[in-house]
Design an enzyme around this catalytic site. Structure first.
Site, short mmCIF file in Angstrom:
data_model
loop_
_atom_site.label_atom_id
_atom_site.label_comp_id
_atom_site.label_asym_id
_atom_site.label_seq_id
_atom_site.Cartn_x
_atom_site.Cartn_y
_atom_site.Cartn_z
N ASP A 116 0.85 -1.19 0.00
CA ASP A 116 0.00 0.00 0.00
C ASP A 116 0.89 1.24 0.00
OD1 ASP A 116 -2.42 -1.41 0.07
OD2 ASP A 116 -2.50 -1.42 2.26
N ASP A 132 -7.35 -1.27 -4.24
CA ASP A 132 -8.41 -0.84 -3.33
C ASP A 132 -9.29 0.23 -3.99
OD1 ASP A 132 -7.25 -2.50 -1.36
OD2 ASP A 132 -6.02 -0.86 -0.60
#
Length: 153
Positions: A116, A132
């Protein structure tokens, strides 16, 4: 594949973009936790690894999440391949969800975590990645599709 062409295009291009951005982060940042402020205190690129789901929910759940990602990906591909022709908004919605499920699913199978890097610090939001974003964009398209009148594709 021609029947639901936008599904396949969005799914495959989104998957490639997700993987490229994660590769860039891993190659650019020497250490987990390294950050580059694009707007100091508001938005940073920060290298973190996530063993959970989107936005760090279910932290440590990578083992079962990898199978969920695989099931979702295979189910969506089966729907697009053998199902009826979908409205364009449905194809886009399912295609974005496929991109996200494939992107994070592959990472969970290969590494046991996902990379991430989008870090919105102004609102103290969990760090996330393109996969995401794609899943959420896909849900938005499906919501739009559910409120739009049926058409003859």
């Amino acid at each position: 594949m021609k029947k639901n062409l936008w599904f396949w295009i969005v799914g495959l291009v989104g998957f490639a973009l997700d993987q490229l951005t994660k590769y860039w982060v891993v190659q650019t940042f020497p250490n987990i936790g390294d950050t580059i402020p694009l707007w100091l205190g508001v938005f940073h690129f920060t290298y973190v690894i996530n063993t959970g789901a989107a936005f760090s929910f279910f932290e440590g759940g990578a083992k079962w999440l990898r199978w969920l990602s695989l099931a979702v990906s295979l189910g969506l591909m089966a729907l697009a391949w053998w199902g009826e022709k979908m409205k364009v908004t449905e194809q886009l919605g399912y295609g974005f969800i496929l991109a996200g499920a494939l992107g994070n699913g592959l990472d969970r199978f290969l590494f046991g975590y996902v990379v991430d890097f989008f870090d919105f610090r102004l609102i103290n939001f969990p760090v996330f990645n393109l996969a995401d974003v794609f899943i959420n964009v896909g849900i938005l398209f499906l919501l739009i599709s559910s409120f739009s009148p049926q058409s003859s594709h």
